[in-house]
Design a protein around this motif. Structure first.
Motif, PDB file in Angstrom:
ATOM      1  N   UNK A  53     120.902  61.240 -17.095  1.00  0.00           N
ATOM      2  CA  UNK A  53     119.755  61.553 -18.363  1.00  0.00           C
ATOM      3  C   UNK A  53     120.994  60.769 -19.418  1.00  0.00           C
ATOM      4  N   UNK A  54     120.914  60.267 -19.816  1.00  0.00           N
ATOM      5  CA  UNK A  54     121.413  58.841 -20.268  1.00  0.00           C
ATOM      6  C   UNK A  54     121.980  59.621 -22.039  1.00  0.00           C
ATOM      7  N   UNK A  55     123.065  59.382 -22.620  1.00  0.00           N
ATOM      8  CA  UNK A  55     123.565  59.908 -23.999  1.00  0.00           C
ATOM      9  C   UNK A  55     124.119  58.936 -24.633  1.00  0.00           C
ATOM     10  N   UNK A  56     123.222  58.961 -25.874  1.00  0.00           N
ATOM     11  CA  UNK A  56     124.350  58.491 -26.974  1.00  0.00           C
ATOM     12  C   UNK A  56     125.570  57.882 -26.480  1.00  0.00           C
ATOM     13  N   UNK A  57     126.223  59.245 -26.132  1.00  0.00           N
ATOM     14  CA  UNK A  57     127.736  58.980 -26.001  1.00  0.00           C
ATOM     15  C   UNK A  57     128.690  57.916 -24.400  1.00  0.00           C
ATOM     16  N   UNK A  58     127.609  57.664 -24.033  1.00  0.00           N
ATOM     17  CA  UNK A  58     127.601  56.963 -22.526  1.00  0.00           C
ATOM     18  C   UNK A  58     127.809  55.532 -22.997  1.00  0.00           C
TER      19      UNK A  58
ATOM     20  N   UNK B 230     124.510  43.626 -17.814  1.00  0.00           N
ATOM     21  CA  UNK B 230     124.192  44.750 -18.866  1.00  0.00           C
ATOM     22  C   UNK B 230     122.478  45.327 -18.414  1.00  0.00           C
ATOM     23  N   UNK B 231     122.573  47.027 -19.970  1.00  0.00           N
ATOM     24  CA  UNK B 231     121.549  47.708 -19.507  1.00  0.00           C
ATOM     25  C   UNK B 231     121.310  47.963 -20.949  1.00  0.00           C
ATOM     26  N   UNK B 232     120.383  48.177 -21.596  1.00  0.00           N
ATOM     27  CA  UNK B 232     119.948  48.503 -22.649  1.00  0.00           C
ATOM     28  C   UNK B 232     118.921  49.789 -22.463  1.00  0.00           C
ATOM     29  N   UNK B 233     119.355  51.264 -22.593  1.00  0.00           N
ATOM     30  CA  UNK B 233     118.802  51.923 -22.266  1.00  0.00           C
ATOM     31  C   UNK B 233     118.448  53.016 -23.101  1.00  0.00           C
ATOM     32  N   UNK B 234     117.406  54.092 -23.738  1.00  0.00           N
ATOM     33  CA  UNK B 234     116.991  55.511 -24.328  1.00  0.00           C
ATOM     34  C   UNK B 234     117.243  56.035 -24.335  1.00  0.00           C
ATOM     35  N   UNK B 235     118.387  57.213 -24.970  1.00  0.00           N
ATOM     36  CA  UNK B 235     118.488  58.521 -24.902  1.00  0.00           C
ATOM     37  C   UNK B 235     117.830  59.293 -23.623  1.00  0.00           C
ATOM     38  N   UNK B 236     117.819  60.038 -22.527  1.00  0.00           N
ATOM     39  CA  UNK B 236     117.185  60.996 -21.632  1.00  0.00           C
ATOM     40  C   UNK B 236     116.769  60.012 -20.433  1.00  0.00           C
ATOM     41  N   UNK B 237     116.698  58.530 -20.039  1.00  0.00           N
ATOM     42  CA  UNK B 237     116.125  57.859 -19.303  1.00  0.00           C
ATOM     43  C   UNK B 237     117.733  58.402 -18.365  1.00  0.00           C
ATOM     44  N   UNK B 238     117.570  57.197 -16.806  1.00  0.00           N
ATOM     45  CA  UNK B 238     118.087  57.170 -16.057  1.00  0.00           C
ATOM     46  C   UNK B 238     118.507  56.598 -16.033  1.00  0.00           C
ATOM     47  N   UNK B 239     119.812  56.444 -14.852  1.00  0.00           N
ATOM     48  CA  UNK B 239     120.386  54.684 -14.776  1.00  0.00           C
ATOM     49  C   UNK B 239     121.236  54.371 -13.306  1.00  0.00           C
ATOM     50  N   UNK B 240     121.503  53.384 -13.334  1.00  0.00           N
ATOM     51  CA  UNK B 240     122.371  53.281 -11.354  1.00  0.00           C
ATOM     52  C   UNK B 240     122.830  51.740 -11.664  1.00  0.00           C
ATOM     53  N   UNK B 241     124.189  51.892 -11.594  1.00  0.00           N
ATOM     54  CA  UNK B 241     124.615  50.775 -11.805  1.00  0.00           C
ATOM     55  C   UNK B 241     125.542  50.783 -10.566  1.00  0.00           C
ATOM     56  N   UNK B 242     125.533  49.192 -10.260  1.00  0.00           N
ATOM     57  CA  UNK B 242     126.585  49.452  -8.495  1.00  0.00           C
ATOM     58  C   UNK B 242     127.690  47.947  -8.860  1.00  0.00           C
ATOM     59  N   UNK B 243     128.441  48.029  -7.380  1.00  0.00           N
ATOM     60  CA  UNK B 243     129.753  47.164  -7.940  1.00  0.00           C
ATOM     61  C   UNK B 243     130.473  46.832  -6.033  1.00  0.00           C
ATOM     62  N   UNK B 244     129.793  45.430  -5.987  1.00  0.00           N
ATOM     63  CA  UNK B 244     129.867  45.250  -4.435  1.00  0.00           C
ATOM     64  C   UNK B 244     131.274  44.586  -4.568  1.00  0.00           C
ATOM     65  N   UNK B 245     132.321  45.070  -3.370  1.00  0.00           N
ATOM     66  CA  UNK B 245     132.762  44.421  -2.858  1.00  0.00           C
ATOM     67  C   UNK B 245     132.506  43.322  -1.759  1.00  0.00           C
TER      68      UNK B 245
END
Lengths: 106, 116
Positions: free
Chosen positions: B85-90, B9-24
């Motif tokens: 750039x994250x938004x609250x709606x993400x 899980x991630x908690x971020x502020x608006x405008x920050x960047x993020x990369x999440x992953x999925x390992x098979x």
């Protein structure tokens, strides 16, 4: 985009009931239709693929039918574990699209 | 056992960047499409985009084109979903899923919360 119209949005039922959920595609999708069950806080679980093929390990009370634009998921005798939300998905053409969901509640 | 394991899980502020992953694991990662699916709080499922890890062929749903980037590193059997750039709606739960004849194997989901 292909629109998937699922009905009803909510369904009230009791244990032992026969339950039917319908999905209608806005365009022809052959048999590229899958059904999923989702419980709160969990990932969706595949029940039916290619409209009528039962996923391995899924109880036989679940069945799917239809082709073209009209599809149905049937639960022959509702069990306590079946109270959940159900979604259809078309993956005939990208973007793949889900129905709005049907919540099966007591 | 065939599995897709997602990052935490991630908690971020608006405008920050993020990369999440999925390992098979447990199957040939390069042979099947991977989809990313969004579920906003209390809402339904939306397919955001798909990638074929074998050649990184990627397609986006119109609603998400330009808002996210999907990628994969086949050398480590991992797919990624990123925002510049994250938004609250993400704020949502994000799932990855493998597609064979349908989306048959799903990750456990990654919760992303965007809040100032």
């Amino acid at each position: 985009d292909i629109q998937m119209t699922q009905s009803p949005s909510t369904l009230s039922a009791s244990v032992g009931d026969r339950v039917t959920i319908t999905c209608r595609a806005s365009q022809y999708i052959s048999s590229w239709l899958a059904w999923y069950q989702q419980k709160p806080g969990k990932a969706p679980k595949l029940l039916i693929f290619k409209a009528s093929s039962l996923e391995s390990g899924v109880p036989s009370r679940f069945s799917g039918s239809g082709s073209g634009t009209e599809f149905t998921l049937t639960i022959s005798s509702l069990q306590p574990d079946d109270f959940a939300t159900y979604y259809c998905l078309q993956d005939s053409a990208y973007p793949w699209t889900f129905g709005q969901g049907t919540k099966v509640e007591f | 056992e065939v599995q897709l394991v997602q990052s935490g899980a991630e908690v971020k502020k608006p405008g920050e960047s993020l990369k999440i992953s999925c390992k098979g694991s447990g199957y040939s990662f390069t042979s099947y499409w991977i989809a990313w699916v969004r579920q906003m709080p209390g809402k339904g499922l939306e397919c955001m985009g798909i990638i074929y890890p074998g050649d990184s062929n990627t397609r986006y749903s119109p609603s998400f084109q330009g808002r996210v980037t999907i990628s994969a590193d086949k050398s480590i059997s991992t797919a990624y979903l990123q925002w510049g750039s994250l938004e609250a709606s993400d704020t949502a739960m994000y799932y990855c899923a493998r597609r064979t004849s349908a989306m048959d194997v799903w990750g456990q989901g990654t919760t992303v919360t965007v809040s100032s």
